[in-house]
Design a protein around this motif. Structure first.
Motif, PDB file in Angstrom:
ATOM      1  N   MET A   1       1.449  -3.934  19.159  1.00 50.54           N
ATOM      2  CA  MET A   1       0.144  -4.176  18.475  1.00 50.54           C
ATOM      3  C   MET A   1       0.316  -5.574  17.757  1.00 50.54           C
ATOM      4  O   MET A   1       1.436  -5.731  16.995  1.00 50.54           O
ATOM      5  N   GLU A   2      -0.674  -6.272  17.641  1.00 47.93           N
ATOM      6  CA  GLU A   2      -0.581  -7.754  16.735  1.00 47.93           C
ATOM      7  C   GLU A   2      -0.143  -7.212  15.419  1.00 47.93           C
ATOM      8  O   GLU A   2      -0.744  -6.273  14.884  1.00 47.93           O
ATOM      9  N   PRO A   3       0.812  -8.032  14.819  1.00 51.45           N
ATOM     10  CA  PRO A   3       1.121  -7.763  13.360  1.00 51.45           C
ATOM     11  C   PRO A   3      -0.209  -8.033  12.295  1.00 51.45           C
ATOM     12  O   PRO A   3      -0.491  -7.215  11.476  1.00 51.45           O
ATOM     13  N   PHE A   4      -1.424  -8.881  12.721  1.00 53.02           N
ATOM     14  CA  PHE A   4      -2.391  -8.763  11.845  1.00 53.02           C
ATOM     15  C   PHE A   4      -2.960  -7.570  11.805  1.00 53.02           C
ATOM     16  O   PHE A   4      -3.522  -6.983  10.670  1.00 53.02           O
ATOM     17  N   PHE A   5      -3.095  -6.763  12.995  1.00 54.19           N
ATOM     18  CA  PHE A   5      -3.941  -5.620  13.058  1.00 54.19           C
ATOM     19  C   PHE A   5      -3.074  -4.185  12.336  1.00 54.19           C
ATOM     20  O   PHE A   5      -3.605  -3.546  11.838  1.00 54.19           O
ATOM     21  N   VAL A   6      -1.970  -4.565  12.312  1.00 51.82           N
ATOM     22  CA  VAL A   6      -0.807  -3.510  11.680  1.00 51.82           C
ATOM     23  C   VAL A   6      -1.196  -3.648  10.267  1.00 51.82           C
ATOM     24  O   VAL A   6      -1.403  -2.527   9.479  1.00 51.82           O
ATOM     25  N   CYS A   7      -1.199  -4.896   9.811  1.00 47.24           N
ATOM     26  CA  CYS A   7      -1.606  -5.132   8.397  1.00 47.24           C
ATOM     27  C   CYS A   7      -3.020  -4.694   7.922  1.00 47.24           C
ATOM     28  O   CYS A   7      -3.167  -4.161   6.703  1.00 47.24           O
ATOM     29  N   LEU A   8      -4.089  -4.562   8.776  1.00 45.62           N
ATOM     30  CA  LEU A   8      -5.315  -4.131   8.666  1.00 45.62           C
ATOM     31  C   LEU A   8      -5.154  -2.564   8.367  1.00 45.62           C
ATOM     32  O   LEU A   8      -6.096  -2.077   7.811  1.00 45.62           O
ATOM     33  N   TRP A   9      -4.435  -1.908   9.477  1.00 42.94           N
ATOM     34  CA  TRP A   9      -4.424  -0.622   9.149  1.00 42.94           C
ATOM     35  C   TRP A   9      -3.493  -0.219   7.827  1.00 42.94           C
ATOM     36  O   TRP A   9      -3.944   0.909   7.395  1.00 42.94           O
ATOM     37  N   ILE A  10      -2.518  -0.781   7.539  1.00 41.14           N
ATOM     38  CA  ILE A  10      -2.016  -0.781   6.386  1.00 41.14           C
ATOM     39  C   ILE A  10      -3.260  -0.816   5.205  1.00 41.14           C
ATOM     40  O   ILE A  10      -3.100   0.042   4.126  1.00 41.14           O
ATOM     41  N   LEU A  11      -3.911  -1.872   4.974  1.00 42.84           N
ATOM     42  CA  LEU A  11      -4.773  -2.099   4.305  1.00 42.84           C
ATOM     43  C   LEU A  11      -5.977  -0.950   4.092  1.00 42.84           C
ATOM     44  O   LEU A  11      -6.114  -0.448   2.918  1.00 42.84           O
ATOM     45  N   ALA A  12      -6.307  -0.452   5.250  1.00 43.89           N
ATOM     46  CA  ALA A  12      -7.212   0.721   5.225  1.00 43.89           C
ATOM     47  C   ALA A  12      -6.562   1.813   4.648  1.00 43.89           C
ATOM     48  O   ALA A  12      -7.186   2.536   3.716  1.00 43.89           O
ATOM     49  N   GLY A  13      -5.237   2.041   4.820  1.00 42.94           N
ATOM     50  CA  GLY A  13      -4.617   3.381   4.271  1.00 42.94           C
ATOM     51  C   GLY A  13      -4.246   3.193   2.721  1.00 42.94           C
ATOM     52  O   GLY A  13      -4.690   4.243   2.158  1.00 42.94           O
ATOM     53  N   VAL A  14      -3.986   1.819   2.274  1.00 42.99           N
ATOM     54  CA  VAL A  14      -3.812   1.788   0.696  1.00 42.99           C
ATOM     55  C   VAL A  14      -5.223   2.021   0.114  1.00 42.99           C
ATOM     56  O   VAL A  14      -5.177   2.364  -0.903  1.00 42.99           O
ATOM     57  N   CYS A  15      -6.335   1.425   0.847  1.00 43.45           N
ATOM     58  CA  CYS A  15      -7.601   1.208   0.099  1.00 43.45           C
ATOM     59  C   CYS A  15      -7.988   2.996   0.027  1.00 43.45           C
ATOM     60  O   CYS A  15      -8.499   3.356  -0.884  1.00 43.45           O
ATOM     61  N   ALA A  16      -7.864   3.609   0.958  1.00 40.26           N
ATOM     62  CA  ALA A  16      -7.931   5.046   0.996  1.00 40.26           C
ATOM     63  C   ALA A  16      -7.168   6.021  -0.055  1.00 40.26           C
ATOM     64  O   ALA A  16      -7.949   6.707  -0.737  1.00 40.26           O
ATOM     65  N   ALA A  17      -5.944   5.579  -0.166  1.00 44.21           N
ATOM     66  CA  ALA A  17      -5.057   6.387  -1.049  1.00 44.21           C
ATOM     67  C   ALA A  17      -5.311   6.011  -2.432  1.00 44.21           C
ATOM     68  O   ALA A  17      -5.380   6.811  -3.138  1.00 44.21           O
ATOM     69  N   THR A  18      -5.578   4.646  -2.686  1.00 42.47           N
ATOM     70  CA  THR A  18      -5.904   4.498  -4.150  1.00 42.47           C
ATOM     71  C   THR A  18      -7.025   4.808  -4.746  1.00 42.47           C
ATOM     72  O   THR A  18      -7.242   4.981  -5.777  1.00 42.47           O
ATOM     73  N   TRP A  19      -7.941   5.069  -3.742  1.00 43.39           N
ATOM     74  CA  TRP A  19      -9.336   5.439  -4.450  1.00 43.39           C
ATOM     75  C   TRP A  19      -9.251   6.924  -4.454  1.00 43.39           C
ATOM     76  O   TRP A  19      -9.737   7.423  -5.368  1.00 43.39           O
ATOM     77  N   VAL A  20      -8.677   7.778  -3.663  1.00 48.94           N
ATOM     78  CA  VAL A  20      -8.773   8.921  -3.532  1.00 48.94           C
ATOM     79  C   VAL A  20      -7.809   9.503  -4.933  1.00 48.94           C
ATOM     80  O   VAL A  20      -8.260  10.279  -5.807  1.00 48.94           O
ATOM     81  N   LEU A  21      -6.734   8.859  -5.031  1.00 50.73           N
ATOM     82  CA  LEU A  21      -5.839   9.069  -6.167  1.00 50.73           C
ATOM     83  C   LEU A  21      -6.672   8.635  -7.451  1.00 50.73           C
ATOM     84  O   LEU A  21      -6.332   9.579  -8.437  1.00 50.73           O
ATOM     85  N   SER A  22      -7.356   7.691  -7.764  1.00 51.11           N
ATOM     86  CA  SER A  22      -8.227   7.454  -8.854  1.00 51.11           C
ATOM     87  C   SER A  22      -9.105   8.341  -9.150  1.00 51.11           C
ATOM     88  O   SER A  22      -9.490   9.106 -10.253  1.00 51.11           O
ATOM     89  N   LEU A  23      -9.611   9.252  -8.005  1.00 44.58           N
ATOM     90  CA  LEU A  23     -10.559  10.134  -8.283  1.00 44.58           C
ATOM     91  C   LEU A  23      -9.849  11.705  -8.714  1.00 44.58           C
ATOM     92  O   LEU A  23     -10.527  12.430  -9.602  1.00 44.58           O
ATOM     93  N   ILE A  24      -8.723  11.777  -8.134  1.00 42.81           N
ATOM     94  CA  ILE A  24      -8.022  13.014  -8.448  1.00 42.81           C
ATOM     95  C   ILE A  24      -7.624  12.832  -9.780  1.00 42.81           C
ATOM     96  O   ILE A  24      -7.644  13.951 -10.688  1.00 42.81           O
ATOM     97  N   THR A  25      -6.884  11.779 -10.219  1.00 39.92           N
ATOM     98  CA  THR A  25      -6.506  11.478 -11.426  1.00 39.92           C
ATOM     99  C   THR A  25      -7.264  11.109 -12.677  1.00 39.92           C
ATOM    100  O   THR A  25      -6.796  11.518 -13.741  1.00 39.92           O
TER     101      THR A  25
END
Length: 275
Positions: A1-25
């Motif tokens: 996979m192209e490294p830029f798309f790897v970074c996009l997947w990481i971006l999607a993951g950290v967006c989801a994680a930080t948003w959910v954690l803000s709602l939970i905590t």
């Protein structure tokens, strides 16, 4: 996979994680907590994709790792990773906005915008990945400048840390701290020398991409531009809080450069902490 798309997947993951954690905590500093970590990952993604055979990318990854390690240490010692370690500015802003408005602000600005920004400031590594040219003298100048700025930010944060430790000790001892905010050291020449060094380091990262491509005309300039805009807005908000707490802050504003270090204006002297 192209490294830029790897970074996009990481971006999607950290967006989801930080948003959910803000709602939970109910805390909204989760992006702050990954601020010094995720850009390091992004740059290493490109360096590893190049097989760790591109000297410029390896240099960029090493320098950004130093940046991340220093910032992570400073954030940790201030209690940023501890439960309840939410940035006081989010608390103030939450009190000024309605619940629904802040929920929208949290999702679109705190989570999405800031996380996208963290990717954008790292994308000069993508430019370097696309232009695997040899290191040159300009790269070496950039590396030295980055390290000078890293030292500057380290000194500024240490001065701020020492001042706040002294201030806490004064309060515990039952004394009124004087001065009530730091005005000496690097803070004599800039009200936010650490902010200046932080922004400037990412402008240097942008220049590494320019060195690889052989041109300053790179679209990745949007990263440091938006980062600078974010810091300007954050500085204005932070100083509005400081001025409301400390009326004497207005005099400090009058004589001291906001961000870029410069000689203080005449009239009024910096107050040194005294026991």
């Amino acid at each position: 996979m192209e490294p830029f798309f790897v970074c996009l997947w990481i971006l999607a993951g950290v967006c989801a994680a930080t948003w959910v954690l803000s709602l939970i905590t109910g805390e909204h500093s989760w992006v702050d907590r990954i601020w010094s970590l995720v850009p390091v990952v992004y740059v290493w993604v490109f360096a590893i994709a190049a097989g760790l055979q591109d000297a410029r990318l390896d240099l960029m990854a090493g320098l950004v790792t130093l940046w991340g390690a220093r910032l992570t240490f400073n954030f940790a010692r201030k209690g940023g990773y501890a439960p309840g370690g939410e940035d006081y500015r989010w608390v103030v802003l939450r009190g000024r906005m309605g619940r629904g408005a802040f929920a929208v602000f949290n999702l679109f600005f705190i989570v999405i915008y800031q996380n996208v920004l963290l990717l954008l400031i790292a994308l000069p590594a993508w430019t370097a990945f696309q232009h695997p040219t040899p290191l040159n003298g300009f790269d070496l100048v950039c590396a030295v400048l980055f390290l000078v700025l890293l030292v500057g930010e380290t000194v500024a944060d240490q001065q701020q840390w020492a001042f706040h430790q002294w201030k806490k000790a004064e309060v515990v001892a039952g004394r009124e701290p004087s001065p009530r905010f730091l005005q000496t050291g690097l803070f004599r020449f800039s009200r936010h020398p650490n902010f200046f060094c932080e922004q400037a380091q990412w402008w240097v990262v942008f220049l590494f991409g320019c060195a690889a491509a052989g041109s300053l005309l790179q679209w990745t300039v949007i990263g440091p531009l938006l980062l600078t805009g974010l810091f300007i807005g954050s500085t204005v908000f932070t100083e509005s809080i400081s001025r409301s707490r400390y009326p004497e802050y207005a005099e400090y504003q009058r004589r001291t450069s906001p961000i870029v270090p410069w000689f203080p204006r005449r009239g009024g002297e910096a107050v040194t902490a005294r026991s």
